[in-house]
Design a protein around this motif. Structure first.
Motif, short mmCIF file in Angstrom:
data_model
loop_
_atom_site.label_atom_id
_atom_site.label_comp_id
_atom_site.label_asym_id
_atom_site.label_seq_id
_atom_site.Cartn_x
_atom_site.Cartn_y
_atom_site.Cartn_z
N LYS A 172 1.56 -4.29 14.52
CA LYS A 172 1.47 -3.35 15.63
C LYS A 172 2.79 -2.59 15.75
CE LYS A 172 -1.70 -6.34 18.22
NZ LYS A 172 -1.89 -7.09 19.49
N ARG A 173 3.02 -1.67 14.83
CA ARG A 173 4.25 -0.88 14.80
C ARG A 173 3.98 0.43 14.10
NH1 ARG A 173 6.65 -0.68 9.83
NH2 ARG A 173 6.12 -2.29 8.27
N ALA A 174 4.96 1.31 14.11
CA ALA A 174 4.82 2.60 13.44
C ALA A 174 5.01 2.44 11.94
CB ALA A 174 5.83 3.59 14.00
N TYR A 175 4.27 3.24 11.17
CA TYR A 175 4.40 3.28 9.71
C TYR A 175 4.62 4.73 9.28
CZ TYR A 175 2.56 -1.50 9.38
OH TYR A 175 2.38 -2.86 9.48
N ASP A 176 5.35 4.90 8.18
CA ASP A 176 5.48 6.23 7.59
C ASP A 176 4.17 6.61 6.92
OD1 ASP A 176 8.11 6.56 8.36
OD2 ASP A 176 8.94 5.80 6.49
N TYR A 177 3.69 7.84 7.20
CA TYR A 177 2.42 8.30 6.65
C TYR A 177 2.61 9.69 6.07
CZ TYR A 177 -2.69 8.67 6.35
OH TYR A 177 -3.99 8.79 5.91
N TRP A 178 2.10 9.89 4.86
CA TRP A 178 2.31 11.11 4.11
C TRP A 178 1.51 12.28 4.69
CZ3 TRP A 178 5.56 12.81 0.48
CH2 TRP A 178 5.21 13.91 -0.31
N ASP A 179 2.17 13.41 4.86
CA ASP A 179 1.49 14.65 5.25
C ASP A 179 1.41 15.54 4.02
OD1 ASP A 179 1.50 17.60 6.15
OD2 ASP A 179 1.00 16.54 8.00
N SER A 180 0.19 15.81 3.56
CA SER A 180 0.00 16.55 2.31
C SER A 180 0.34 18.02 2.43
CB SER A 180 -1.44 16.39 1.82
OG SER A 180 -2.35 16.88 2.78
N PRO A 186 -0.71 -2.19 4.67
CA PRO A 186 -0.42 -3.52 4.11
C PRO A 186 -1.38 -4.59 4.59
CG PRO A 186 1.18 -2.95 5.79
CD PRO A 186 0.37 -1.72 5.56
N PHE A 187 -1.57 -5.63 3.77
CA PHE A 187 -2.25 -6.83 4.23
C PHE A 187 -1.45 -7.38 5.41
CE2 PHE A 187 -3.81 -6.47 -0.06
CZ PHE A 187 -5.11 -6.94 0.01
N GLY A 197 0.79 -1.22 0.00
CA GLY A 197 0.00 0.00 0.00
C GLY A 197 0.83 1.27 0.00
N GLU A 198 2.15 1.15 0.02
CA GLU A 198 3.01 2.33 0.07
C GLU A 198 3.17 2.96 -1.31
OE1 GLU A 198 6.50 2.42 3.06
OE2 GLU A 198 6.41 0.34 2.37
N PRO A 252 -6.72 -5.00 10.31
CA PRO A 252 -5.36 -5.47 10.05
C PRO A 252 -5.23 -6.55 8.98
CG PRO A 252 -6.17 -6.30 12.16
CD PRO A 252 -7.16 -5.29 11.68
N MET A 253 -6.23 -7.40 8.78
CA MET A 253 -6.08 -8.46 7.78
C MET A 253 -6.00 -7.89 6.37
SD MET A 253 -8.47 -11.60 9.13
CE MET A 253 -7.87 -12.66 7.81
N THR A 254 -6.82 -6.87 6.08
CA THR A 254 -6.88 -6.30 4.74
C THR A 254 -6.07 -5.01 4.59
OG1 THR A 254 -8.86 -5.01 5.28
CG2 THR A 254 -9.20 -7.24 4.41
N GLY A 255 -5.74 -4.36 5.71
CA GLY A 255 -5.06 -3.07 5.65
C GLY A 255 -5.98 -1.92 5.30
N ALA A 256 -7.30 -2.13 5.35
CA ALA A 256 -8.25 -1.08 4.99
C ALA A 256 -8.38 -0.06 6.13
CB ALA A 256 -9.62 -1.68 4.69
N ILE A 257 -8.37 1.22 5.77
CA ILE A 257 -8.59 2.28 6.76
C ILE A 257 -10.10 2.44 6.92
CG2 ILE A 257 -8.23 4.71 7.31
CD1 ILE A 257 -5.69 4.62 5.59
N VAL A 258 -10.64 2.00 8.06
CA VAL A 258 -12.08 1.99 8.25
C VAL A 258 -12.56 3.15 9.12
CG1 VAL A 258 -12.27 -0.49 7.88
CG2 VAL A 258 -11.92 0.38 10.20
N GLY A 259 -11.63 3.92 9.67
CA GLY A 259 -11.99 5.09 10.45
C GLY A 259 -10.90 6.14 10.34
#
Length: 339
Positions: A161-169, A156-157, A124-125, A237-244
């Motif tokens: 439970k860790r930190a991920y890099d997330y884009w700030d627009s 990601p699929f 998903g990156e 977590p299974m699908t990596g979908a952002i649900v909220g």
């Protein structure tokens, strides 16, 4: 015949076990990637009350820039570019992303933007791609004018439970999105993450900054934009979908003369239609992964073991060839010799 039947059942059981292992460890993991033909639903975040800058044209034709207060609705629509993706390695998505923010009360557009981005189908990156671009207010989207990185729309699929890099627009760079806790959200088990953007200067082109200073801080000769934000997301977590999703963002114009002016302040969250749509997509994907990756392999493994045991029992119960035992002749005493 019993021996043949037992051997057949034993062989079928072995095949069931092999297929169960292939499903669980090879086939399903290899398919844990976003379909190339996926068309994501529109995503809408709303703030019931917000402060924002709005450019207006007065009846006499004079432009005006003012700070308004009203509800805001921000809509993001995604159109996959299947042709561009087909020219790559088959592991990359190309998405055209359209974004607009409007007043809820009048429908007037406050701002809009367009992006083209390449995303890895598994993680998903964002991935490097010469065609990526970003532009505000419907200007031409020039390829290569931005370098997207980290996560923007997908995790990601098998999210961990860790930190991920997330884009700030706003800053046009990644910041850590920290794992916080497991939490049930909108009827799904999720991981909650949060990104804290500390108060800092945000980039703005000289022309736009000069316009803001001229209207909102007359008399100043320079200034900057102060920006801070907190983003909270809930990931299945299974699908990596952002649900909220929740974003609390605050910006101020800081002139070199005069008082600071709040130019944006809003607490934005998914609207109900978006919550329903993303929950449905995530639940369907989760059910499919559980069925093919867990339920079916376990069922096949149990069936395989039963068939193997049955085959061994049937084969062990088979007698010599012909299926009949030859009865032993009855013993008789030897004749007694006559003296």
């Amino acid at each position: 015949m019993r021996r043949i039947t037992g051997s057949a059942l034993f062989g079928l059981g072995i095949l069931c076990l092999l297929f169960a292992m292939a499903l669980a460890w090879v086939i399903v993991p290899s398919q844990r990637k976003v379909p190339l033909d996926l068309v994501p639903p529109d995503v809408v975040v709303e703030a019931a009350s917000a402060s924002f800058v709005q450019a207006k044209m007065l009846p006499n034709g004079t432009p005006q820039v003012v700070v308004e207060s009203a509800g805001l609705r921000s809509t993001t629509g995604i159109k996959p570019d299947f042709r561009a993706a087909a020219e790559l390695d088959g592991e990359t998505l190309i998405w055209n992303v359209y974004h607009s923010t409007n007043r809820i009360d009048t429908g007037e557009m406050i701002n809009s933007s367009e992006s083209r981005i390449a995303l890895d189908r598994r993680s998903g990156e964002a991935v490097p791609w010469e065609g990526q671009c970003h532009v505000e207010q419907k200007a031409p989207c020039t390829p290569g004018n931005v370098a997207f990185a980290g996560h923007l729309y997908l995790f990601p699929f098998g999210t961990e439970k860790r930190a991920y890099d997330y884009w700030d627009s706003t800053l046009h760079r990644v910041l850590p999105m920290e794992y916080q806790a497991e939490e049930e959200y909108n009827g799904l088990p999720t991981y909650r993450f949060q990104q804290q953007v500390p108060d800092q200067q945000a980039p703005m082109d000289a022309q736009s900054l000069a316009a803001l200073l001229g209207f909102l801080a007359p008399g100043s000769t320079g200034g900057a934009i102060s920006y801070r934000a907190t983003r909270t997301i809930w990931v299945e977590p299974m699908t990596g979908a952002i649900v909220g999703y929740r974003e609390q963002q605050h910006r101020e114009l800081v002139p070199n003369l005069g008082e600071r002016v709040v130019i944006f302040d809003a607490d934005l969250q998914y609207d109900q239609a978006t919550l329903d749509a993303v929950r449905s997509e995530a639940a369907r994907g989760r059910d499919q992964l559980r069925l093919l990756g867990v339920v079916v392999p376990i069922g096949l493994a149990v069936l395989g073991l039963v068939l193997i045991a049955a085959g061994l029992l049937i084969a062990a119960g088979a007698g010599p060839r012909g299926g009949r035992r030859v009865a032993a002749a009855p013993s008789r005493p030897l004749p007694t010799p006559v003296p």
